[in-house]
Design an enzyme around this catalytic site. Structure first.
Site, PDB file in Angstrom:
ATOM      1  N   GLN A 188       5.390   9.425   6.843  1.00 26.55           N
ATOM      2  CA  GLN A 188       4.468  10.269   6.081  1.00 26.55           C
ATOM      3  C   GLN A 188       4.926  11.726   6.116  1.00 26.55           C
ATOM      4  O   GLN A 188       4.953  12.404   5.084  1.00 26.55           O
ATOM      5  CB  GLN A 188       3.048  10.138   6.636  1.00 26.55           C
ATOM      6  CG  GLN A 188       2.464   8.754   6.380  1.00 26.55           C
ATOM      7  CD  GLN A 188       1.050   8.599   6.877  1.00 26.55           C
ATOM      8  OE1 GLN A 188       0.551   9.425   7.648  1.00 26.55           O
ATOM      9  NE2 GLN A 188       0.391   7.531   6.456  1.00 26.55           N
ATOM     10  N   ASP A 225       2.794  -0.582  11.885  1.00 25.71           N
ATOM     11  CA  ASP A 225       1.465  -1.084  11.504  1.00 25.71           C
ATOM     12  C   ASP A 225       1.225  -2.518  11.980  1.00 25.71           C
ATOM     13  O   ASP A 225       0.153  -3.072  11.745  1.00 25.71           O
ATOM     14  CB  ASP A 225       1.288  -0.991   9.979  1.00 25.71           C
ATOM     15  CG  ASP A 225       1.174   0.464   9.526  1.00 25.71           C
ATOM     16  OD1 ASP A 225       0.800   1.331  10.343  1.00 25.71           O
ATOM     17  OD2 ASP A 225       1.474   0.732   8.340  1.00 25.71           O
ATOM     18  N   ARG A 278      -5.418   2.813  18.090  1.00 24.66           N
ATOM     19  CA  ARG A 278      -5.105   1.377  18.072  1.00 24.66           C
ATOM     20  C   ARG A 278      -4.680   0.852  19.431  1.00 24.66           C
ATOM     21  O   ARG A 278      -4.667  -0.370  19.624  1.00 24.66           O
ATOM     22  CB  ARG A 278      -4.050   1.059  17.007  1.00 24.66           C
ATOM     23  CG  ARG A 278      -4.632   1.082  15.620  1.00 24.66           C
ATOM     24  CD  ARG A 278      -3.719   0.454  14.585  1.00 24.66           C
ATOM     25  NE  ARG A 278      -4.350   0.574  13.273  1.00 24.66           N
ATOM     26  CZ  ARG A 278      -3.702   0.804  12.141  1.00 24.66           C
ATOM     27  NH1 ARG A 278      -2.382   0.920  12.146  1.00 24.66           N
ATOM     28  NH2 ARG A 278      -4.349   0.885  11.009  1.00 24.66           N
ATOM     29  N   ARG A 313       2.926   5.915  -3.316  1.00 28.12           N
ATOM     30  CA  ARG A 313       4.079   6.694  -3.786  1.00 28.12           C
ATOM     31  C   ARG A 313       4.281   6.528  -5.290  1.00 28.12           C
ATOM     32  O   ARG A 313       4.645   7.470  -5.990  1.00 28.12           O
ATOM     33  CB  ARG A 313       5.344   6.275  -3.023  1.00 28.12           C
ATOM     34  CG  ARG A 313       5.343   6.788  -1.572  1.00 28.12           C
ATOM     35  CD  ARG A 313       6.328   5.997  -0.738  1.00 28.12           C
ATOM     36  NE  ARG A 313       6.529   6.517   0.597  1.00 28.12           N
ATOM     37  CZ  ARG A 313       5.709   6.344   1.626  1.00 28.12           C
ATOM     38  NH1 ARG A 313       4.576   5.669   1.448  1.00 28.12           N
ATOM     39  NH2 ARG A 313       5.985   6.839   2.816  1.00 28.12           N
ATOM     40  N   GLY A 322      -4.551   7.997   4.888  1.00 25.37           N
ATOM     41  CA  GLY A 322      -3.678   8.930   5.599  1.00 25.37           C
ATOM     42  C   GLY A 322      -2.420   9.252   4.811  1.00 25.37           C
ATOM     43  O   GLY A 322      -1.915  10.383   4.864  1.00 25.37           O
ATOM     44  N   LYS A 364       0.833  -1.210   0.000  1.00 26.49           N
ATOM     45  CA  LYS A 364       0.000   0.000   0.000  1.00 26.49           C
ATOM     46  C   LYS A 364       0.863   1.254   0.000  1.00 26.49           C
ATOM     47  O   LYS A 364       0.647   2.167  -0.801  1.00 26.49           O
ATOM     48  CB  LYS A 364      -0.922  -0.027   1.226  1.00 26.49           C
ATOM     49  CG  LYS A 364      -1.820   1.189   1.354  1.00 26.49           C
ATOM     50  CD  LYS A 364      -3.026   0.910   2.226  1.00 26.49           C
ATOM     51  CE  LYS A 364      -2.734   1.030   3.706  1.00 26.49           C
ATOM     52  NZ  LYS A 364      -2.530   2.414   4.152  1.00 26.49           N
TER      53      LYS A 364
HETATM   54  C1  S3P Z   1       3.017   5.132   6.151  1.00 21.45           C
HETATM   55  C2  S3P Z   1       3.686   5.459   7.286  1.00 21.45           C
HETATM   56  C3  S3P Z   1       3.200   5.133   8.640  1.00 21.45           C
HETATM   57  C4  S3P Z   1       2.194   3.992   8.596  1.00 21.45           C
HETATM   58  C5  S3P Z   1       1.153   4.178   7.538  1.00 21.45           C
HETATM   59  C6  S3P Z   1       1.787   4.318   6.165  1.00 21.45           C
HETATM   60  C7  S3P Z   1       3.555   5.581   4.864  1.00 21.45           C
HETATM   61  O1  S3P Z   1       2.596   6.276   9.186  1.00 21.45           O
HETATM   62  O2  S3P Z   1       1.570   3.836   9.846  1.00 21.45           O
HETATM   63  O3  S3P Z   1       0.259   3.079   7.520  1.00 21.45           O
HETATM   64  O4  S3P Z   1       3.121   5.094   3.805  1.00 21.45           O
HETATM   65  O5  S3P Z   1       4.438   6.442   4.876  1.00 21.45           O
HETATM   66  P1  S3P Z   1       3.504   7.374   9.970  1.00 21.45           P
HETATM   67  O6  S3P Z   1       4.669   7.613   9.116  1.00 21.45           O
HETATM   68  O7  S3P Z   1       2.694   8.621  10.109  1.00 21.45           O
HETATM   69  O8  S3P Z   1       3.808   6.735  11.284  1.00 21.45           O
END
Ligand code: S3P
Length: 434
Positions: free
Chosen positions: A172, A321, A352, A28, A97, A23
Site C-alpha cells: 500500500q 492476508d 489480527r 487499483r 485501507g 480486491k
Molecule cells: C494490500 C496490501 C496489504 C494487504 C491489504 C491489501 C494492497 O497491505 O494486507 O489487504 O492492496 O496493496 P500492506 O501493503 O499495508 O501490508
C-alpha cells in the site's frame, strides 16, 4: 450484537469453485481508470463493500462509472492531471485501507484543492503517517489526527520526485509513492526491503508509464497521461485461500479452484501450506517475473495431513492476508508452527495477532501470541469448536467459518456479515461445496 452463524463439521468438500474478483486489483483498476483521459473497460470488478467505496470515491472526484452488470464497468476518467475542480472535499473510504493509502498519492499532486479522507472505526485506528512521511518529503501538505491517524487531510501541491526506502514491506505504501511519482516532477524511486504484491507495478507497465525495476529499486517518472483501454481482474487469491484451507483440512475433500490469480507475490500462503503437506496443484507463477498482466488459472486441491513449519520473515509480505489461515493449519498439523516478523498484522482491519490467538484458543487450539507473530502446536487432530468473534474483520469471520467446517463440534461465528467487505458470497460458496 447479531446472532452468530454456525458452521458445523462438514463432510468432504467437493466440486469446482470460482472465487470472487481480486480486491487489491479492483481498487487499483478503478483508481488507474479514473486517472485516464479515455474510457477504460474493467472486467470482473469486485462487488464488495470495500470496492464500492473506491467507486464512490472516484465518482466524487468527477469520474463516470457505468456499471454494466456481472462485474463489467465502463469508467470515464478525469485524466492524471485533472483539474478536479468540481469535486467533493470529503471522501469516505469505509473500511478500505487500500483506498485510504493509495488515493492520497494522486491527490497530493493536484495543486489548488483540499480533500479529507475518513472511514469507519477500524480505519480510524490504522496509521496513515506511513504514507504521509514520503508524501511530505515530496512536498505534500498533509494533516492527520494526532499526527498519524485518519481523518487525513491533503492539500494538493507541486510535488518533486524522491528516493524512498520503505521502512516496512507494504504494497500500500509502495503504491502510494509510485502513484505520487507519476504526478511529481522528475523521477521517484521506492526501495523495498522485501518483495510485496506488485499489482501497481504491473498496471504502470500496462499503462505505458515510464517505469523501471532494478532488483528492489522501483523507479517511476513524471508522465502526462496513462494509456489503458481494458483491465481484466482475476479471481482473488486471498479469498480463494479460505476455500483452499477448508479443502486441505476437511478429510476426503477435492476442490478445483478456477480463474484464480496466480501472481507469485500473492501465492506465499500456498507455498507455506504445501511445505506443511497440503496438496495444491496448479501453474503458480515463478518468482521474479516482471510482467504487465496478471496470471490466472486453476488449482486442484485435495485434503492432506499436515506438519508444522516455520514461516520466515521474507515470506510474510507474500502471505500477509493469509497468515491467520497458517495458524489454523498449524493448529491441525503435527508439531509446532511458528510465524514471526509479522508485526504488521497488528495494524490490519483488527489486531489480527490478538484476534487469531483468542479466536483459535477459544475453540481448543494450543496457540500463543508474540509481539510479531504466534506459535501454535497441534497433534494432527481437529479442534473442538465453540464461538469466534469476527471483531468486525472480514478475514477473521471467514477464518471462523473454515475453522467450523474442520472442527469436531462446529463453530459459531459472531459478526459473520463482516465478510461482505471483501467476499459477500463467501457463506453461500462454501456451503455449496459441503
Ligand atoms: C494490500 C496490501 C496489504 C494487504 C491489504 C491489501 C494492497 O497491505 O494486507 O489487504 O492492496 O496493496 P500492506 O501493503 O499495508 O501490508
Amino acid at each position: 450484537m447479531s446472532a452468530g452463524v454456525r458452521f458445523d463439521p462438514a463432510g468432504a468438500l467437493r466440486g469446482s469453485y470460482t472465487p470472487p474478483a481480486d480486491k487489491s486489483i479492483s481498487h487499483r483498476a478503478a483508481l488507474f481508470a479514473a486517472m485516464c483521459d479515455e474510457p477504460v473497460l474493467v472486467r470482473n470488478y469486485l462487488d464488495s463493500a470495500d470496492t464500492h467505496s473506491t467507486l464512490d470515491a472516484v465518482r466524487s472526484l468527477g469520474a463516470g462509472v457505468e456499471e454494466q452488470g456481472e462485474g463489467r464497468l465502463l469508467l470515464r476518467g478525469v485524466g492524471l492531471h485533472a483539474p478536479l475542480e468540481a469535486t467533493a472535499g470529503l471522501i469516505g473510504v469505509g473500511n478500505a485501507g487500500t483506498l485510504m493509502r493509495l488515493l492520497p498519492g494522486w491527490l497530493a499532486g493536484q495543486p489548488g484543492r483540499t480533500w479529507t479522507l475518513d472511514g469507519d472505526e477500524s480505519i480510524r485506528r490504522r496509521p496513515v503517517d506511513r504514507i504521509a512521511e514520503p508524501l511530505q518529503a515530496m512536498g505534500a501538505d498533509i494533516e492527520m489526527r494526532d499526527g498519524r491517524l485518519p481523518p487525513f487531510t491533503v492539500r494538493g501541491a507541486e510535488l518533486s520526485g524522491i528516493d524512498y526506502e520503505l521502512p516496512v514491506a507494504s504494497a500500500q505504501v509502495k503504491s502510494c509513492v509510485l502513484i505520487a511519482g507519476m504526478v511529481a516532477a522528475g523521477s521517484t524511486s521506492v526501495i523495498e526491503p522485501e518483495p510485496s504484491r506488485d499489482h501497481t507495478e504491473r498496471l504502470l507497465r500496462r499503462a505505458r508509464v515510464p517505469f523501471a525495476q532494478d532488483g528492489a529499486r522501483l523507479t517511476v517518472s513524471s508522465v502526462d497521461e496513462l494509456e489503458l483501454d481494458e483491465i481484466v481482474v482475476p479471481g482473488d487469491t486471498s479469498s480463494a485461500a479460505f476455500v483452499v484451507a477448508a479443502a486441505t483440512l476437511v478429510g476426503g475433500s477435492r476442490v478445483v479452484v478456477r480463474g484464480v490469480g496466480l501472481n507469485w507475490t500473492r501465492t506465499g500462503f500456498f507455498r507455506i501450506a504445501e511445505r506443511m503437506g497440503a496438496v495444491i496443484v496448479g501453474d503458480l507463477e515463478e518468482a521474479g517475473v516482471q510482467a504487465e498482466v496478471e496470471p490466472l488459472g486453476e488449482l486442484d486441491v485435495a485434503s492432506a495431513p499436515l506438519e508444522g513449519t516455520v514461516v520466515e520473515p521474507e515470506e510474510i509480505p507474500l502471505a500477509i492476508d493469509e497468515l491467520t489461515l497458517v495458524a489454523l493449519l498449524g493448529a491441525h498439523a503435527e508439531g509446532e508452527t511458528v510465524v514471526r516478523g509479522a508485526a504488521e498484522l497488528r495494524l490490519k482491519e483488527s489486531d489480527r495477532i490478538d484476534a487469531v490467538v483468542e479466536g483459535l484458543r477459544g475453540i481448543g487450539a494450543d496457540i500463543e501470541g508474540t509481539a510479531d507473530g504466534f506459535v501454535v502446536r497441534g497433534d494432527g487432530s481437529p479442534l473442538r469448536g465453540g464461538v469466534i468473534d469476527a471483531r468486525g474483520d472480514h478475514r477473521i469471520a471467514m477464518l471462523g467459518a473454515v475453522a467450523g467446517l474442520a472442527s469436531a463440534e462446529g463453530v459459531e461465528v459472531v459478526g459473520m456479515d463482516a465478510a461482505a467487505v471483501s467476499y459477500p458470497g463467501f457463506e453461500a460458496d462454501v456451503r455449496a461445496l459441503a
